[in-house]
Design a protein around this motif. Structure first.
Motif, short mmCIF file in Angstrom:
data_model
loop_
_atom_site.label_atom_id
_atom_site.label_comp_id
_atom_site.label_asym_id
_atom_site.label_seq_id
_atom_site.Cartn_x
_atom_site.Cartn_y
_atom_site.Cartn_z
N VAL A 242 -4.69 8.84 0.08
CA VAL A 242 -3.64 9.49 -0.73
C VAL A 242 -3.95 9.36 -2.22
CG1 VAL A 242 -1.22 9.29 -1.45
CG2 VAL A 242 -1.80 9.26 0.99
N ILE A 243 -4.34 8.18 -2.64
CA ILE A 243 -4.62 7.95 -4.06
C ILE A 243 -5.85 8.73 -4.49
CG2 ILE A 243 -5.29 6.18 -5.74
CD1 ILE A 243 -3.46 4.25 -4.07
N ASP A 244 -6.86 8.80 -3.63
CA ASP A 244 -8.05 9.58 -3.96
C ASP A 244 -7.69 11.05 -4.17
OD1 ASP A 244 -11.15 9.56 -3.99
OD2 ASP A 244 -10.66 11.22 -2.64
N LYS A 245 -6.81 11.60 -3.34
CA LYS A 245 -6.37 12.99 -3.51
C LYS A 245 -5.60 13.16 -4.82
CE LYS A 245 -6.33 14.07 1.40
NZ LYS A 245 -5.55 14.11 2.64
N ALA B 99 0.83 -1.21 0.00
CA ALA B 99 0.00 0.00 0.00
C ALA B 99 0.87 1.25 0.00
CB ALA B 99 -0.92 -0.01 1.22
N LEU B 100 1.96 1.21 0.74
CA LEU B 100 2.88 2.34 0.76
C LEU B 100 3.47 2.58 -0.62
CD1 LEU B 100 4.62 4.46 2.24
CD2 LEU B 100 6.19 2.60 2.86
N GLY B 101 3.81 1.50 -1.33
CA GLY B 101 4.32 1.66 -2.69
C GLY B 101 3.31 2.32 -3.60
N PHE B 102 2.04 1.90 -3.49
CA PHE B 102 0.98 2.54 -4.28
C PHE B 102 0.87 4.02 -3.92
CE2 PHE B 102 -1.40 -1.76 -4.39
CZ PHE B 102 -0.74 -2.14 -5.54
N ALA B 103 0.92 4.32 -2.61
CA ALA B 103 0.78 5.71 -2.16
C ALA B 103 1.94 6.57 -2.64
CB ALA B 103 0.66 5.76 -0.65
#
Length: 389
Positions: A336-339, A255-259
């Protein structure tokens, strides 16, 4: 543009920094984010093979069976998952399942079982899977209904598993089934099941928002030899939880990598997108969003690598810390991804744009290997137990 300053934190040693550098170079040369839904099986097979050829799957098994470290190093596993996820969600998936699908063998297998499976996992020549979830038993593992009854030469298995990652393409499954020593969690055992075992069928492929190989498996009078039992009979629940204790931290790392990728993409967009006489990054609202994203990314990283360090260096059981890391990292990565999508505007919901892919990829991480609600239960129970001492 991705911030790599966290590698200087005291959680890591030089071997971890070298690993991060070498994997970053490999990912830049080898990975592409794009894959079609129709070729997801072939893509996963290819990724497992390439990860094996690159030597990265050696981190999934102990040194005695072709691995890098004497025992599983959670910091290395987390660094690999974070880096792979930042480049390709499917590559992270392929790596993660080799680890999860072999971790129980590493922890509890006999020498013969380890020799039969672990070197092939490390080489990428056997695809692994972890078969725990059932149609009527998800987070409540103790309610599983699949049975493994004693037979003259071993066990007879009947039942079903669902949402099984690598279902249909795996070479073997670590299977959890009820053997009946006691009710609930104490009556479950673990078995090693080769994919070509008679009585095992893939009854359904499951399509999800981010394409991955998922399937429902059916077991109809499937005969297993006595030596397929993995570890001590009746200890399957504890074995599953011990395996998840190791790999749950790495879900947070993915998840951190995605963020991190979303923050990188959003920062590039803000700096390059014209707005009035300047660019989007000049806007105070955009700056506020970016500041919140930076905070969430750093806080997640601290929780993740603390949990991994406790396991690796202190040798402590880290169920609480792993739960904190997974809960925070997966929930905040979603935000984070939504932003990032919002900063991209209409382009952010356009199929194939990285932040749109990330938006779909991250959602499952709040569910698998213990949903966010389960992590809250773990954290609260541990906190209350400490408070009552």
């Amino acid at each position: 543009m991705v911030d790599r300053s966290f590698l200087d934190w005291p959680f890591f040693d030089d071997s971890h920094r070298q690993l991060a550098d070498e994997l970053e170079s490999w990912c830049a040369a080898e990975l592409c984010d794009e894959h079609g839904e129709e070729d997801v099986d072939d893509a996963c097979r290819s990724l497992v093979s390439r990860l094996g050829e690159g030597g990265w799957l050696r981190y999934c098994v102990p040194a005695a069976y072709g691995g890098v470290h004497e025992t599983l190093d959670v910091r290395s596993l987390a660094l690999i998952r974070e880096t792979l996820a930042r480049h390709s969600g499917l590559a992270d998936f392929a790596f993660a399942m080799q680890g999860l699908g072999s971790g129980t063998i590493t922890l509890f297998g006999t020498e013969a079982q380890k020799q039969a499976y672990l070197p092939a996992v490390a080489a990428g020549t056997k695809i692994a899977a972890f078969a725990l979830t059932e149609p009527r038993s998800g987070s409540d593992v103790a309610s599983m209904e699949t049975t493994a009854d004693e037979a003259p030469d071993g066990y007879l298995v009947n039942g079903a598993k669902t949402y099984i990652s690598n279902g249909g393409i795996a070479d073997y499954y670590v299977l959890f089934a009820r053997t009946g020593e006691a009710p609930g969690a104490k009556g479950i055992s673990t078995f090693l099941v080769d994919a070509d075992t008679p009585g095992l069928e893939m009854s359904e492929r499951i399509r999800v928002i981010a394409p991955h190989p998922l399937a429902t498996l059916q077991f109809s009078n499937m005969e297993l030899a006595a030596d397929t039992l993995l570890g001590e009979r009746g200890r399957g629940f504890a074995q599953a939880m011990a395996t998840l204790d190791i790999f749950r931290t790495t879900v947070g790392a993915a998840a951190l990598g995605f963020a991190r990728r979303a923050l990188d993409e959003a920062t590039g967009r803000a700096l390059g997108r014209k707005l009035g006489q300047g660019v989007l990054a000049d806007n105070p609202i955009t700056q506020s969003k970016l500041a919140e994203m930076v905070l969430d990314v750093d806080a997640s990283a601290l929780l993740i690598y603390r949990a991994a360090w406790l396991k690796d260096v202190k040798g402590q059981r880290n169920s609480r810390e792993a739960a904190l890391a997974k809960l925070h990292a997966t929930d905040r990565a979603q935000i984070v991804i939504d932003k990032a999508v919002q900063i991209f505007g209409g382009l952010g919901v356009t199929h194939g744009v990285p932040v749109e892919s990330l938006y779909r990829e991250v959602r499952a991480l709040r569910i698998y290997e213990g949903a966010s609600e389960v992590q809250k239960v773990v954290i609260a129970r541990t906190h209350l137990a400490e408070a009552n001492k």
